[in-house]
Design a protein around this motif. Sequence first.
Motif: not given
Length: 397
Positions: A59-87
């Motif tokens: 319960g202490l941990c979950e309360a700590t996570i709840a206090r620390a969590s943030q809602v991140h504003e989405k950047r107005p960009f389109k991103v093509l993400y190429v993974t490492s592909g290494k497995g």
Amino acid sequence: MAMTRRRRAPGSLNAGRGRQKRPTSVGRASRAAPGSGKANTQGNRNGFSLGYQHGHWQGLCEATIARASQVHEKRPFKVLYVTSGKGYPYSPLDEGIHHSLLEVADSVILASPKDDAASVAEAQRPDLVLVLDGMDFPAAQVDRIRGLGIRTAIWFTDDPYYTDITSALAPHYDRVFTLERNCVPYYQSLGCARVHNLPLAVYPGYYRTRNPRMALRGDVAFIGTAYWNRVKLFHELLPRLESKRFRLSGLWWDRLPDYDRWRSRIDLGKWMTPIDTAECYNANRIVINVHRAHDDETFNRNSAGIPAVSPNPRTFEIAACGTLQIVDGRDDLAQYYEPGREIVTYDSPGQLADLIDYYLTHEEERQQIALRALYRTMRDHSFASRLTQLIDLAMEP
């Protein structure tokens, strides 16, 4: 004498606690015969107390996570993400970054190094092409994308240990991100104009606090490959841990000179998923972190001899699991966690053993440090936070 009340840190053990009496902690096992009414009563009391302790901590941990969590504003960009592909073990990193990008960018397109990413970029016209690792992604593809007027960035995940390879890749990109600060001037010397030190982070979908299985619970754990500096450390440390519940897990631990003595406590050659790793971190009161030496000859392509001063990814992953981390000191560590308050550092095997003894007998102090590290991690060191920084830096004029 008057006493001054101290402000409690985020996640303080007493946050929200009333004055009710806690159940007694687990003591010595009952001497009553198995199956007797007295034994069953004592077992019920012990089980209730243990369940209370685990539930209260969760319960202490979950309360700590709840206090620390943030809602991140989405950047107005389109991103093509190429993974490492290494497995595996890179695939969880690919997945965590992909899911986190969806939180912080308006549109995300996924590709692998084997795809014709340049053609995808030509059709989709992303604002940014982000490549992770890049060792399996042809440089010719990057050149084609840049020729389309599309901005490119690469994030190196293993610096400085593969700089013999990454040195040939970096100049092809508009922006270079490296988790090792000492590699910034190295890439700049190769002609890379925009280079940034950006460490990896945690994906909370994998690394976070959990209530682990009783069979896994212990005092001390280390997960990682037995590079020679780690072998030397644990060869000296393990005799001091003999009376404690400890586990080692990873490749090559049969390198230990006295491996046969400790083999029953070593999971040799075991590959662990992020969920399994996080459960192990959660199950142990202390997790040791030992950075890899920059000059270890095992799978090392760092002929430039660049020393490492930045924290490894496990620093953030351990802290995200609500356990006390004791780590060998690195110069940049204090930029991410406050030593002695959010993380504990050591300089020698003897000091490490002394610190383990201390924190295993000072439970409240151990938990307070773990909670502060958890708060700091979820506030500052999630992949969503890190990728917000990356996108902002990559899209600067």
